[in-house]
Design a protein around this motif. Structure first.
Motif, PDB file in Angstrom:
ATOM      1  N   THR A  30       6.755   1.843  -3.974  1.00  0.00           N
ATOM      2  CA  THR A  30       8.144   0.907  -4.475  1.00  0.00           C
ATOM      3  C   THR A  30       7.725  -0.308  -5.046  1.00  0.00           C
ATOM      4  OG1 THR A  30       8.375   0.421  -2.078  1.00  0.00           O
ATOM      5  CG2 THR A  30       9.465   2.446  -3.034  1.00  0.00           C
ATOM      6  N   THR A  31       6.499  -0.769  -4.875  1.00  0.00           N
ATOM      7  CA  THR A  31       6.061  -2.070  -5.187  1.00  0.00           C
ATOM      8  C   THR A  31       5.261  -2.204  -6.619  1.00  0.00           C
ATOM      9  OG1 THR A  31       3.965  -2.382  -4.022  1.00  0.00           O
ATOM     10  CG2 THR A  31       5.965  -3.129  -2.801  1.00  0.00           C
ATOM     11  N   TYR A  32       4.918  -0.800  -7.160  1.00  0.00           N
ATOM     12  CA  TYR A  32       4.250  -0.578  -8.182  1.00  0.00           C
ATOM     13  C   TYR A  32       5.104  -0.244  -9.609  1.00  0.00           C
ATOM     14  CZ  TYR A  32      -0.719  -1.124  -6.340  1.00  0.00           C
ATOM     15  OH  TYR A  32      -1.775  -1.528  -5.916  1.00  0.00           O
ATOM     16  N   ARG A  53       8.209  -2.380 -11.971  1.00  0.00           N
ATOM     17  CA  ARG A  53       8.079  -2.884 -10.656  1.00  0.00           C
ATOM     18  C   ARG A  53       9.116  -3.715 -10.178  1.00  0.00           C
ATOM     19  NH1 ARG A  53       5.494  -7.812  -8.943  1.00  0.00           N
ATOM     20  NH2 ARG A  53       4.700  -7.688  -6.815  1.00  0.00           N
ATOM     21  N   GLY A  54       9.708  -3.381  -9.194  1.00  0.00           N
ATOM     22  CA  GLY A  54      10.842  -4.300  -8.406  1.00  0.00           C
ATOM     23  C   GLY A  54      11.947  -3.526  -8.252  1.00  0.00           C
TER      24      GLY A  54
END
Length: 120
Positions: A30-32, A53-54
């Motif tokens: 989830t951070t990529y 991202r985000g």
């Protein structure tokens, strides 16, 4: 170890649909940024779609904007490319890629690709 494994490619007639899957492991999904790229024979690789991202807001190339969608199931660490109304010019090897920062053509990690062939 980061791994991206694509599946779902195959032979389909023009006008048909396919859903490609990309199962990710080895990083915080989830951070990529997660993207789909394709390379047709004799052509350069091009970006098709990406989840930023985000907020995972989607980017779609103009050539597929009205036909393809990108989505993800974060619980399964899986990204999808839903392809509708396929055209022969969509024939290519489709690659899943991930980047720690942004969607761009030089992503950090790449899968091995899955072949999509659209017959006329």
């Amino acid at each position: 170890e980061v791994q991206l494994v694509e599946s779902g490619g195959g032979l389909v007639q023009a006008g048909g649909s396919l859903r490609l899957s990309c199962v990710a492991s080895g990083f915080a999904f989830t951070t990529y940024a997660i993207g789909w790229f394709r390379q047709a024979p004799g052509k350069e690789r091009e970006a098709v779609a990406c989840l930023r991202r985000g907020d995972f807001s989607p980017y779609l190339a103009d050539s597929v904007r009205d036909r393809f969608t990108i989505s993800s199931d974060n619980d399964k660490n899986t990204a999808y490319l839903h392809m509708n109304n396929l055209k022969p010019e969509d024939t290519a090897v489709y690659y899943c890629a991930a980047d720690a920062l942004v969607c761009h053509t030089v992503m950090d990690h790449w899968g091995k690709g899955t072949l999509v062939t659209v017959s006329s």
